[in-house]
Motif scaffolding. Structure first.
Motif, short mmCIF file in Angstrom:
data_model
loop_
_atom_site.label_atom_id
_atom_site.label_comp_id
_atom_site.label_asym_id
_atom_site.label_seq_id
_atom_site.Cartn_x
_atom_site.Cartn_y
_atom_site.Cartn_z
N THR A 177 0.27 126.35 82.92
CA THR A 177 1.08 125.75 82.14
C THR A 177 0.36 124.67 80.78
N ASN A 194 1.32 121.89 80.10
CA ASN A 194 1.10 120.42 80.49
C ASN A 194 0.24 120.33 81.50
N GLU A 195 -0.09 121.54 82.46
CA GLU A 195 -1.05 121.46 83.59
C GLU A 195 -2.52 121.46 82.87
N MET A 217 -3.25 120.21 79.80
CA MET A 217 -3.53 118.78 79.25
C MET A 217 -3.97 117.90 80.18
N ILE A 218 -3.32 117.74 81.53
CA ILE A 218 -3.48 117.08 82.55
C ILE A 218 -4.94 117.23 83.11
N THR A 250 -7.02 113.62 74.86
CA THR A 250 -6.28 114.53 75.44
C THR A 250 -4.96 114.75 74.51
N GLY A 284 -4.30 118.30 72.79
CA GLY A 284 -3.03 119.11 72.87
C GLY A 284 -2.32 119.41 71.52
N LYS A 336 1.53 109.14 82.67
CA LYS A 336 0.95 110.12 81.83
C LYS A 336 1.75 111.02 81.30
N ASP A 337 3.10 110.76 81.25
CA ASP A 337 4.34 111.35 80.32
C ASP A 337 3.89 110.99 79.08
N PHE A 380 2.29 113.64 76.42
CA PHE A 380 3.15 114.57 76.09
C PHE A 380 3.83 114.18 74.83
N ASN A 381 4.34 112.91 74.97
CA ASN A 381 5.15 112.23 73.83
C ASN A 381 4.27 112.12 72.71
N ASP A 389 3.54 115.67 70.97
CA ASP A 389 4.53 116.11 70.12
C ASP A 389 4.99 115.23 69.08
#
Length: 382
Positions: A8, A10-11, A13-14, A99, A103, A354-355, A358-359, A362
């Motif tokens: 996915t 998210n996966e 990016m991690i 990262t 993203g 790590k959240d 994603f913030n 976006d």
């Protein structure tokens, strides 16, 4: 028969973050990091990639024409002692910054751009304070209209999940100096000058420097080395380092003038020679109100108005601000992300939630979209 499952977003990016975190490289030595980023970006045909034959780092670009909206990520790691061993380590969040920008690139590469240019700057040597200046010399920033940076923030500054549309870094400067004299027998101190006593005078005079107290500043000796293993020799020579901090560029100029006067005074007082140079220098933030407003709008769109915090004022530094000092026409600001970062930046055991990655992705995507849309309207009606 089994088939491999595509990760996915998210996966993916991690996985990128974990690779970059596990493979830190020091300033100007980010060759493997550059190659990794280039290899990833080559998956997107809309991106034009520019690398440099004489140093690490790269530029990726999509679209064409005006306006030019850029996002910058820093790449280098620090050299620190970790569990008793010195090694490169990403303790300032640059692995996360790369990262986040990758993203944002992936998402934006999959959306049509009707007008304008998006530039992704993967810049080396931020920790040395020389990466941005080198990129500026390579004309990377000459036509940029808007520039957004990103940086994780410690929990002491910003609550987890919140974001700020500006980081007001201070100016910092490092002076490397040397005192030149002759060693003496411990029984004959009258034949010369004790470099350690010169150093003590230097400490006291630096402590006496004052400028406008409404502007945060500091001046202090951070290293001093004199003498050897013999107890009966008075050292005539020494080396030292001075760290200067100021919240504004004008205040830094004033501090530098006063430090220069202190060094001249000590030379005259002791009749010795003091040599000094400035190996590193960072300017204070000069952010743009319009860029901050656009970034604030993006934060609200992504996280909600309750997660928008006021810009952070910090005595830390970042060479990001050279872009606006050298090119005042650039409208720039830096996104700050709350992420439970602890114990603090530059700590060898630094960790964060790590959240926040994603913030950050976006918010930067939204900031680019909002900026392009509004600038295109202005160009249309102008």
């Amino acid at each position: 028969m089994t088939t491999s499952k595509e990760p996915t977003f998210n996966e993916e990016m991690i996985n990128i973050y974990e690779y970059l975190h596990a493979n830190p490289e020091l300033s100007w030595k980010e060759q493997k990091t550059t190659a990794y980023i280039k290899n990833y970006i080559q998956r997107f045909p809309v991106c034009k990639i520019t690398t440099f034959s004489d140093h690490s780092g790269l530029i990726a670009e999509m679209g064409s024409g005006s306006p030019v909206v850029a996002i910058r990520a820093d790449m280098d790691a620090l050299w620190q002692e970790v569990n008793g061993h010195f090694q490169p380590v990403h303790s300032c969040g640059h692995d996360a910054h790369m990262t986040i920008v990758l993203g944002a690139l992936k998402i934006l590469a999959e959306k049509p751009i009707t007008q304008g240019t998006i530039r992704f700057i993967f810049q080396p040597a931020e920790e040395k304070g020389t990466g941005a200046l080198t990129f500026i010399e390579k004309q990377v920033a000459k036509d940029i209209d808007f520039l957004f940076g990103v940086h994780l923030r410690p929990y002491q500054e910003l609550e987890n999940g919140k974001a700020v549309p500006g980081i007001y870094h201070g100016a910092s400067r490092f002076i490397s100096g040397s005192i030149h004299g002759e060693d003496m027998h411990g029984a004959r101190p009258h034949l010369g000058v004790n470099a350690i006593e010169v150093g003590a005078t230097l400490v006291q005079l630096l402590k006496g420097i004052e400028i406008n107290p409404l502007i945060p500043y500091s001046v202090k000796l951070t290293s001093f080395h004199a003498g050897g293993e013999s107890f009966n020799i008075i050292p005539g020579s020494a080396t030292f380092s001075i760290d200067l901090r100021a919240q504004t560029n004008d205040a830094m100029k004033e501090l530098q003038l006063k430090v220069d006067r202190v060094l001249k005074t000590i030379e005259t007082l002791y009749n010795i020679e003091i040599k000094s140079e400035i190996p590193a220098n960072l300017v204070a933030a000069e952010t743009n109100e319009k860029a901050e407003e656009l970034l604030a709008e993006a934060i609200i769109d992504v996280l909600g108005a309750d997660q928008l915090a006021k810009p952070i004022v910090t005595t830390g530094g970042d060479d990001f601000h050279f872009y606006t000092v050298k090119h005042p026409s650039i409208k720039a600001t830096m996104l700050g992300l709350g992420c439970d970062l602890a114990p603090g930046l530059h700590h060898p055991q630094m960790s964060f939630n790590k959240d926040a990655i994603f913030n950050g992705i976006d918010i930067l995507v939204r900031a680019v979209e909002v900026t392009l849309k509004k600038e295109q309207k202005e160009l249309t009606y102008s």
